[in-house]
Design an enzyme around this catalytic site. Structure first.
Site, short mmCIF file in Angstrom:
data_model
loop_
_atom_site.label_atom_id
_atom_site.label_comp_id
_atom_site.label_asym_id
_atom_site.label_seq_id
_atom_site.Cartn_x
_atom_site.Cartn_y
_atom_site.Cartn_z
N ARG A 35 30.69 27.33 -15.85
CA ARG A 35 31.31 26.99 -14.56
C ARG A 35 32.61 27.95 -14.41
O ARG A 35 33.53 27.53 -15.35
CB ARG A 35 31.66 25.62 -14.33
CG ARG A 35 32.59 25.48 -13.09
CD ARG A 35 32.67 23.91 -12.77
NE ARG A 35 31.41 23.58 -12.11
CZ ARG A 35 31.44 22.41 -11.28
NH1 ARG A 35 32.63 21.74 -11.05
NH2 ARG A 35 30.29 21.99 -10.90
N GLN A 68 23.15 22.21 -7.92
CA GLN A 68 23.44 21.28 -6.69
C GLN A 68 22.21 21.47 -5.87
O GLN A 68 21.91 20.31 -5.34
CB GLN A 68 24.77 21.65 -6.22
CG GLN A 68 25.14 20.81 -5.04
CD GLN A 68 25.43 19.47 -5.61
OE1 GLN A 68 26.17 19.02 -6.38
NE2 GLN A 68 24.66 17.97 -4.71
N CYS A 107 27.76 16.93 -1.80
CA CYS A 107 27.79 17.28 -3.19
C CYS A 107 28.76 16.25 -3.92
O CYS A 107 28.53 16.26 -4.95
CB CYS A 107 28.06 18.96 -3.34
SG CYS A 107 29.58 19.38 -2.56
N ARG A 120 21.22 14.72 -9.91
CA ARG A 120 21.71 15.92 -10.70
C ARG A 120 21.19 16.12 -12.13
O ARG A 120 20.97 17.00 -12.81
CB ARG A 120 23.16 16.18 -10.83
CG ARG A 120 24.00 16.36 -9.41
CD ARG A 120 23.50 17.54 -8.83
NE ARG A 120 23.82 18.50 -9.70
CZ ARG A 120 25.08 19.22 -9.95
NH1 ARG A 120 26.15 18.77 -9.27
NH2 ARG A 120 25.44 20.11 -10.82
N ASP A 173 30.76 19.52 2.63
CA ASP A 173 31.32 19.90 1.40
C ASP A 173 32.85 19.96 1.81
O ASP A 173 33.16 20.06 3.14
CB ASP A 173 30.86 20.99 0.73
CG ASP A 173 31.30 21.32 -0.57
OD1 ASP A 173 32.19 20.62 -1.10
OD2 ASP A 173 31.40 22.55 -1.00
N HIS A 198 26.07 27.42 -6.15
CA HIS A 198 25.98 26.31 -6.99
C HIS A 198 24.55 25.89 -6.97
O HIS A 198 24.03 24.76 -6.31
CB HIS A 198 27.07 25.30 -6.43
CG HIS A 198 27.03 23.98 -7.28
ND1 HIS A 198 26.82 23.75 -8.73
CD2 HIS A 198 27.81 22.88 -6.96
CE1 HIS A 198 27.12 22.78 -8.90
NE2 HIS A 198 27.81 22.21 -8.23
N1 CP Z 1 28.92 18.40 -7.15
C1 CP Z 1 29.46 18.69 -8.21
O1 CP Z 1 28.91 19.73 -8.97
O2 CP Z 1 30.35 17.92 -8.61
P1 CP Z 1 31.45 18.28 -10.15
O3 CP Z 1 32.38 19.31 -9.60
O4 CP Z 1 32.06 16.88 -10.32
O5 CP Z 1 30.60 18.83 -11.23
N1 NVA Z 2 32.81 23.76 -2.88
C1 NVA Z 2 33.32 22.90 -4.04
C2 NVA Z 2 32.26 22.24 -4.58
C3 NVA Z 2 32.35 21.15 -5.59
C4 NVA Z 2 31.35 20.49 -6.35
C5 NVA Z 2 34.26 23.54 -4.99
O1 NVA Z 2 33.95 24.82 -5.31
O2 NVA Z 2 35.11 23.03 -5.26
#
Ligand code: CP
Ligand code: NVA
Length: 301
Positions: free
Chosen positions: A100, A130, A261, A289, A220, A127
Site C-alpha cells: 500500500r 476492495q 469501502c 475482504r 467513499d 484498490h
Molecule cells: N477499505 C479499506 O481498504 O480499508 P483500510 O484502509 O482500513 O484497509
Molecule cells: N479512497 C480512500 C479509500 C480508503 C480505503 C483512500 O484512499 O483514502
C-alpha cells in the site's frame, strides 16, 4: 498473471474464478491451509489500514504462511535504497508482496523488479482488492451480476476506479455521479469502456440520474489518504449535494443496498441513517475482504 496491480489486469475468466473461489473460502476458510507452509508474505504499508492489513495478514495465516508487516521507517527504502534493489532482495525471502503506497508507478516499478507476485493493497489510483469484495457482496445480494447496475456517488477515488474496472468484465452497469472537478480519471474511463462485456458506463453530475434503477449505491470518503488535506473545505463545499441520504436511497431500486469501502465519515459522504440502516451491507462487505484476498494469494501462487 504474475501480479495484481489493478483490476484491468484480470480477464473476465480470472475475475469470475476469483469470486467463485472467494465464496468457497468464505465457507471453508482453511481450504488451502498448506499452500504457504514455511513461507512468508511481506506486507509493506506506507498509509494506515485497518481492513486491508488485518485481512491480508489473516489470509496468509489461513494459507499456512507467516505475514511480515513493515512500514516505511523500517526499510532501507526510507534511507535511499532503490525500489528495484529492495524488490530483488525481498523476492529472495518471501512468496509474495502486498503493497500500500502513494504513486501507482512505485508499485509498477517494484513489481517489474520483483520475482514474486506483487499485490496492490491501495495506491492513489487503484484498490483492486476492495473491488473484489465489492462484487462479492453485490453477488450475495443479486446473484449473477450481468444486467445489474451499481451507482457510485461522491468524489471519484482509487475505489471508484477499481469498481469501474471490475464492473466491465462482470457485465455490470455502473453509473458514477461526481462534480466535474472530482470525476474519474479519463484513462480509467477509457479502459472501462474498452473492457466492457455488455454493461453500460454512465458518468454524470446528477446523483438522481446515477441511482435510478440501481441494485446498489456506493460511496467513499471525500478526501482520500493521498489527497492534500488543505483541499478539505473545497471538497466538502463541492460534494455536499452528493451525500448519500435516505432520500437518495429511496430514488434507487426498492431493494437497493448501500455499500462503502470504509472507513466512513457519517454526516459527510453518507448519513448515519443510511450507513447504520437496514439497506447497509458495509460490514458484510468488510468481512468479504478476507476470503477475497485469500483467493488472490492462492491464484497468484
Ligand atoms: N477499505 C479499506 O481498504 O480499508 P483500510 O484502509 O482500513 O484497509
Ligand atoms: N479512497 C480512500 C479509500 C480508503 C480505503 C483512500 O484512499 O483514502
Amino acid at each position: 498473471m504474475k501480479d495484481l496491480l489493478r483490476v484491468a489486469d484480470l480477464s473476465p475468466e480470472d475475475l469470475a474464478d476469483l469470486l467463485r473461489r472467494a465464496e468457497e473460502f468464505m465457507r471453508h476458510p482453511l481450504a488451502a491451509h498448506d499452500l504457504l507452509r514455511g513461507r512468508t508474505v511481506l506486507l509493506y504499508f506506507a498509509k494506515p489500514s485497518t481492513r486491508t492489513r488485518i485481512s491480508s495478514e489473516t489470509a496468509v495465516a489461513r494459507l499456512g504462511g507467516t505475514p511480515v508487516a513493515v512500514g516505511p521507517a523500517e526499510l532501507q527504502l526510507g534511507r535511499g535504497e532503490t525500489i528495484e534493489d529492495t524488490a530483488r532482495v525481498i523476492s529472495s525471502y518471501t512468496a509474495a508482496v502486498i503493497i500500500r503506497t502513494f504513486a501507482d508507478q512505485d508499485v509498477r516499478t517494484f513489481a517489474s523488479a520483483a520475482q514474486v507476485p506483487v499485490i496492490n493493497a491501495l495506491t492513489d489510483g487503484h484498490h483492486p482488492l476492495q473491488a473484489l469484495a465489492d462484487l462479492m457482496t453485490l453477488r450475495e445480494h443479486v446473484g449473477d451480476l450481468r444486467g445489474r447496475k451499481i451507482a457510485y456517488v461522491g468524489a471519484a477515488t482509487n475505489v471508484t476506479h477499481s469498481l469501474m474496472e471490475a464492473a466491465a468484465p462482470a457485465g455490470l452497469s455502473i453509473a458514477v455521479a461526481t462534480p466535474p472537478a472530482y470525476a474519474p480519471d479519463p484513462a480509467v474511463e477509457a479502459t472501462t469502456r474498452k473492457l466492457s462485456t455488455g454493461g453500460d458506463l454512465l458518468l454524470t453530475g446528477d446523483p438522481l440520474e446515477a441511482v435510478e434503477g440501481a441494485d446498489a449505491v456506493y460511496t467513499d470518503v471525500w478526501l482520500s489518504m493521498g489527497d492534500p488535506p488543505e483541499e478539505k473545505a473545497a471538497r466538502v463545499a463541492a460534494l455536499s449535494p452528493y451525500r448519500v441520504t435516505a432520500e437518495l436511497m429511496s430514488a434507487a431500486g426498492p431493494d437497493a443496498i448501500f455499500l462503502h469501502c470504509l472507513p466512513a465519515h457519517r454526516g459527510e459522504e453518507v448519513t448515519a441513517e443510511v450507513i447504520d440502516g437496514p439497506r447497509s451491507r458495509v460490514f458484510r462487505q468488510a468481512a468479504n475482504r478476507l476470503p477475497t484476498v485469500q483467493a488472490v494469494l492462492e491464484a497468484l501462487l
